[in-house]
Design a protein around this motif. Structure first.
Motif, PDB file in Angstrom:
ATOM      1  N   GLY A 175       0.459  -1.207   0.295  1.00 57.06           N
ATOM      2  CA  GLY A 175       0.188  -0.447   0.177  1.00 57.06           C
ATOM      3  C   GLY A 175       0.726   1.153  -0.154  1.00 57.06           C
ATOM      4  O   GLY A 175       1.572   0.905   0.461  1.00 57.06           O
ATOM      5  N   HIS A 176       0.025   2.279   0.223  1.00 61.85           N
ATOM      6  CA  HIS A 176       0.864   3.186  -0.374  1.00 61.85           C
ATOM      7  C   HIS A 176      -0.351   4.915  -0.645  1.00 61.85           C
ATOM      8  O   HIS A 176      -1.070   4.346  -0.492  1.00 61.85           O
ATOM      9  N   ASN A 177       0.016   5.985   0.076  1.00 57.23           N
ATOM     10  CA  ASN A 177      -0.302   7.117   0.082  1.00 57.23           C
ATOM     11  C   ASN A 177       0.937   8.179  -0.462  1.00 57.23           C
ATOM     12  O   ASN A 177       1.942   8.114  -0.363  1.00 57.23           O
ATOM     13  N   ASN A 178       0.165   8.726  -1.710  1.00 55.09           N
ATOM     14  CA  ASN A 178       1.486   9.853  -2.219  1.00 55.09           C
ATOM     15  C   ASN A 178       1.269  10.998  -1.490  1.00 55.09           C
ATOM     16  O   ASN A 178      -0.043  11.557  -1.215  1.00 55.09           O
ATOM     17  N   TRP A 179       2.153  11.701  -1.303  1.00 54.85           N
ATOM     18  CA  TRP A 179       2.186  13.279  -0.394  1.00 54.85           C
ATOM     19  C   TRP A 179       2.772  14.320  -1.795  1.00 54.85           C
ATOM     20  O   TRP A 179       3.761  14.466  -2.287  1.00 54.85           O
ATOM     21  N   THR A 180       2.245  15.332  -1.781  1.00 50.83           N
ATOM     22  CA  THR A 180       2.439  16.177  -3.044  1.00 50.83           C
ATOM     23  C   THR A 180       1.516  17.401  -2.383  1.00 50.83           C
ATOM     24  O   THR A 180       0.697  17.524  -1.642  1.00 50.83           O
ATOM     25  N   SER A 181       1.702  19.461  -2.845  1.00 53.37           N
ATOM     26  CA  SER A 181       0.429  19.999  -2.610  1.00 53.37           C
ATOM     27  C   SER A 181      -0.559  19.742  -3.033  1.00 53.37           C
ATOM     28  O   SER A 181      -0.641  18.171  -4.248  1.00 53.37           O
ATOM     29  N   TYR A 182      -1.687  20.049  -2.609  1.00 52.12           N
ATOM     30  CA  TYR A 182      -2.988  19.658  -3.043  1.00 52.12           C
ATOM     31  C   TYR A 182      -2.814  20.161  -3.825  1.00 52.12           C
ATOM     32  O   TYR A 182      -4.284  19.875  -4.664  1.00 52.12           O
ATOM     33  N   SER A 183      -2.210  21.242  -4.780  1.00 54.23           N
ATOM     34  CA  SER A 183      -2.382  21.318  -5.989  1.00 54.23           C
ATOM     35  C   SER A 183      -2.213  20.397  -7.379  1.00 54.23           C
ATOM     36  O   SER A 183      -2.683  19.634  -8.708  1.00 54.23           O
ATOM     37  N   SER A 184      -1.016  20.137  -6.947  1.00 52.35           N
ATOM     38  CA  SER A 184      -0.378  18.984  -8.115  1.00 52.35           C
ATOM     39  C   SER A 184      -1.784  17.308  -7.552  1.00 52.35           C
ATOM     40  O   SER A 184      -1.845  16.861  -9.061  1.00 52.35           O
ATOM     41  N   GLY A 185      -1.857  17.418  -6.341  1.00 50.22           N
ATOM     42  CA  GLY A 185      -2.187  15.794  -5.976  1.00 50.22           C
ATOM     43  C   GLY A 185      -3.652  15.683  -6.602  1.00 50.22           C
ATOM     44  O   GLY A 185      -3.909  14.860  -6.229  1.00 50.22           O
ATOM     45  N   GLU A 186      -4.458  17.063  -6.104  1.00 48.20           N
ATOM     46  CA  GLU A 186      -6.443  16.657  -7.131  1.00 48.20           C
ATOM     47  C   GLU A 186      -6.051  16.236  -8.606  1.00 48.20           C
ATOM     48  O   GLU A 186      -7.625  15.659  -8.972  1.00 48.20           O
ATOM     49  N   ARG A 187      -5.177  16.768  -8.521  1.00 45.04           N
ATOM     50  CA  ARG A 187      -5.571  16.550 -10.417  1.00 45.04           C
ATOM     51  C   ARG A 187      -4.748  15.431 -10.677  1.00 45.04           C
ATOM     52  O   ARG A 187      -4.648  14.664 -11.493  1.00 45.04           O
ATOM     53  N   TRP A 188      -3.935  13.966  -9.554  1.00 43.18           N
ATOM     54  CA  TRP A 188      -3.758  13.076  -9.774  1.00 43.18           C
ATOM     55  C   TRP A 188      -4.582  12.082  -9.666  1.00 43.18           C
ATOM     56  O   TRP A 188      -4.320  10.578  -9.084  1.00 43.18           O
ATOM     57  N   ASN A 189      -5.239  11.506 -10.685  1.00 41.26           N
ATOM     58  CA  ASN A 189      -6.519  10.802 -10.585  1.00 41.26           C
ATOM     59  C   ASN A 189      -6.537  10.300 -11.284  1.00 41.26           C
ATOM     60  O   ASN A 189      -8.303  10.436 -12.141  1.00 41.26           O
ATOM     61  N   ILE A 190      -6.260  10.114 -12.356  1.00 47.28           N
ATOM     62  CA  ILE A 190      -5.878   8.561 -14.211  1.00 47.28           C
ATOM     63  C   ILE A 190      -5.433   7.448 -13.788  1.00 47.28           C
ATOM     64  O   ILE A 190      -5.027   7.349 -12.627  1.00 47.28           O
ATOM     65  N   MET A 191      -6.384   6.479 -13.385  1.00 44.44           N
ATOM     66  CA  MET A 191      -5.774   5.429 -14.084  1.00 44.44           C
ATOM     67  C   MET A 191      -5.707   4.359 -14.832  1.00 44.44           C
ATOM     68  O   MET A 191      -6.675   3.908 -15.675  1.00 44.44           O
ATOM     69  N   PHE A 192      -4.635   4.457 -15.055  1.00 46.50           N
ATOM     70  CA  PHE A 192      -4.201   4.201 -16.786  1.00 46.50           C
ATOM     71  C   PHE A 192      -3.807   2.353 -16.965  1.00 46.50           C
ATOM     72  O   PHE A 192      -3.467   1.725 -15.607  1.00 46.50           O
ATOM     73  N   ASP A 193      -5.279   1.762 -17.605  1.00 45.91           N
ATOM     74  CA  ASP A 193      -5.089   0.252 -18.165  1.00 45.91           C
ATOM     75  C   ASP A 193      -4.141   0.413 -19.474  1.00 45.91           C
ATOM     76  O   ASP A 193      -4.898   0.926 -20.720  1.00 45.91           O
ATOM     77  N   ILE A 194      -2.944  -0.132 -19.310  1.00 44.15           N
ATOM     78  CA  ILE A 194      -2.722   0.210 -20.932  1.00 44.15           C
ATOM     79  C   ILE A 194      -2.254  -1.216 -21.252  1.00 44.15           C
ATOM     80  O   ILE A 194      -1.449  -1.981 -20.466  1.00 44.15           O
ATOM     81  N   VAL A 195      -2.467  -1.461 -22.595  1.00 46.87           N
ATOM     82  CA  VAL A 195      -1.664  -2.836 -23.136  1.00 46.87           C
ATOM     83  C   VAL A 195      -0.320  -2.294 -24.264  1.00 46.87           C
ATOM     84  O   VAL A 195      -0.723  -1.807 -25.487  1.00 46.87           O
ATOM     85  N   PRO A 196       0.838  -2.685 -24.207  1.00 41.25           N
ATOM     86  CA  PRO A 196       1.836  -1.984 -24.916  1.00 41.25           C
ATOM     87  C   PRO A 196       1.697  -3.160 -25.551  1.00 41.25           C
ATOM     88  O   PRO A 196       1.312  -4.249 -25.696  1.00 41.25           O
ATOM     89  N   GLU A 197       2.461  -2.629 -26.816  1.00 41.02           N
ATOM     90  CA  GLU A 197       2.969  -3.538 -28.115  1.00 41.02           C
ATOM     91  C   GLU A 197       4.083  -5.018 -27.344  1.00 41.02           C
ATOM     92  O   GLU A 197       3.656  -6.043 -27.757  1.00 41.02           O
ATOM     93  N   LYS A 198       4.885  -4.012 -26.679  1.00 45.66           N
ATOM     94  CA  LYS A 198       5.979  -5.178 -25.954  1.00 45.66           C
ATOM     95  C   LYS A 198       5.485  -5.304 -24.135  1.00 45.66           C
ATOM     96  O   LYS A 198       5.411  -4.287 -23.993  1.00 45.66           O
ATOM     97  N   GLY A 199       6.461  -6.464 -23.746  1.00 47.29           N
ATOM     98  CA  GLY A 199       5.932  -5.657 -22.514  1.00 47.29           C
ATOM     99  C   GLY A 199       4.634  -6.452 -22.124  1.00 47.29           C
ATOM    100  O   GLY A 199       3.687  -7.249 -22.554  1.00 47.29           O
TER     101      GLY A 199
END
Length: 463
Positions: A175-199
């Protein structure tokens, strides 16, 4: 003209709105869900260039908004204009970015340009290098007459990884919680599901325009779970090394073992965004700590134990040679949180699971004061109420602290799944206007600082 398409994404049947799915073949495998508990979920798939294009195309508005926040913060904190960071991106970072990720970064620009947004690749590279640029600036200015007096690297995050006799089922929990400024942290809200060609396919949290998680929490289909916390008081940078954001992304995508992860992160290490990495392999229930300095690299691993992170530099040699951190000052946030982690791990031995991890990340016990009192000394960080602030990184009462949270376990990772919560997981909401009225020193943030409500824990699964 918009058309509608029904798809199965993250296990949910949803109706997506795509601006031009027939006319734009690069978008056929991409998807964006409506916002859910503050998170924006996107599925990106294909070649590096196509993944980048889909990213830029689906998150255009969010990238523009995040650019404003990052550029405002960096120029204020480091006392440099944006052109300095663009030049650094072009001359220092770009020569050491391999072609796969160059293609993805340029793809983001193409996706933005398709909507008429005229950002270029140097803006996008600088955004991706956002957390390691202060390390370069500190190195560049060291010993230079008239060098900048920027804030320098910050302290970010609280984290744990446990396995064996410490967990409820004997398997890994992280588990983990992210510490940063609230201005940048409030925008840290993307959940990426990525299927690359390799890896490997991977599911990770992140911020708009970034090809890496940046707080580096994710699971991949090869069974690796990754997170980290920064090393406090760190100095050192190698301008001819590989950017940290490239190595972090590559490790998320290509690691199939802890050894893979350590090798990728060490290869070309530039010292930027120096972290203590916590890694778990769900296949053999092993957890590891990779304390990655520039001169000192320490890998520890166990199948029966735990590792914790609180920006506390654990190795004495690394601490002495590469930091100015005082490990004996128990009033410091990093030391107080480290002590709290050790206590929680022992108190909960044999009982640690996802719900326990979620509870840990909401913890408000201050070991220095010996009482429950949210501040910079608690695992759920609240610098906004602290009269002490947090060193050179954050002034007293700065709008900063824990901004989002993630926990998963081996069973979840098998399903490419994790739980996540935006804002303070303790349930305390942050009100920007109220805070700025009390602390006008932070008025420079008024155009980028938003409310940060505490959101519920939500499960995300890539399917």
């Amino acid at each position: 003209m918009s058309v509608f398409a029904a798809v199965l994404f993250l296990g949910l049947a949803v109706t997506l709105i795509s601006r031009e799915p027939q006319a734009n073949p690069r978008m056929k495998k991409a998807a964006r869900l409506p916002e859910h508990n503050g998170w924006i979920q996107v599925h990106l798939e294909g070649s590096p260039a196509d993944i980048g294009y889909q990213h830029g195309y689906l998150l255009t508005a969010e990238i523009r908004d995040n650019f404003k926040a990052i550029s405002t913060e960096l120029t204020h904190d480091e006392k440099r204009d944006w052109e300095f960071f663009r030049k650094t991106a072009r001359e220092v970072f770009w020569p050491h970015i391999e072609q796969e990720y160059r293609d993805e970064l340029m793809g983001i620009v193409d996706g933005l340009n398709a909507h008429g947004v005229r950002m270029d690749v140097w803006d996008i590279v600088a955004m991706n290098a956002w957390l390691e640029l202060p390390y370069y600036d500190k190195w560049l200015s060291k010993g230079v007459p008239g060098g900048t007096a920027g804030a320098g690297p910050g302290d970010h995050c609280s984290a744990f990884a446990a396995t064996g006799s410490y967990t409820k089922d004997g398997r890994v929990v992280i588990g983990h919680n992210n510490w940063t400024s609230y201005s940048s942290g409030e925008r840290w809200n993307i959940m990426f599901d990525i299927v690359p060609e390799k890896g490997s396919r991977f599911l990770m949290d992140g911020a708009p325009a970034l090809i890496h998680s940046a707080d580096d929490f994710g699971v991949n289909a090869a069974g690796i779970i990754i997170t980290e916390t920064t090393i406090s008081g760190f100095s050192g940078f190698e301008p001819n090394g590989v950017p940290e954001f490239v190595r972090a992304r590559k490790a998320m995508q290509y690691s199939a073992s802890i050894d893979d992860f350590a090798r990728i992160m060490k290869d070309g290490n530039n010292g930027g965004y120096a972290n203590n990495w916590l890694v778990a392999d769900r296949k053999n229930n092993e957890v590891a700590s990779l304390e990655l300095g520039l001169k000192n690299v320490i890998l520890q691993r166990t199948k029966d134990g735990f590792f914790v992170g609180s920006n506390f530099p654990a190795d004495p040699k690394l601490t002495k040679e590469e930091t100015d951190f005082d490990v004996n000052d128990k009033s410091k946030s990093e030391n107080a949180r480290h002590i709290r982690w050790l206590t929680l791990m022992e108190q909960n031995k044999g009982k640690i699971d996802v719900s326990a991890g979620q509870r840990f990340l909401a913890d408000h016990f201050d070991t220095y004061e010996g009482k429950v009192d949210p501040s910079e000394r608690t695992l759920c960080g609240h610098i906004e109420v602290s009269p002490r602030g947090m060193g050179t990184w954050q002034a007293p009462y700065a709008p900063a602290g824990a901004v989002q949270n993630k926990v998963t376990d081996a069973a979840g990772a098998e399903k490419m799944s994790l739980t996540a919560a935006l804002g303070h997981s303790c349930g305390i909401n942050y009100k920007a206007q109220e805070h700025l009225a009390k602390h006008p020193d932070f008025a420079w943030m008024k155009d980028i600082l938003h409310d940060m409500p505490a959101r519920p824990w939500t499960r995300f699964t890539a399917r």
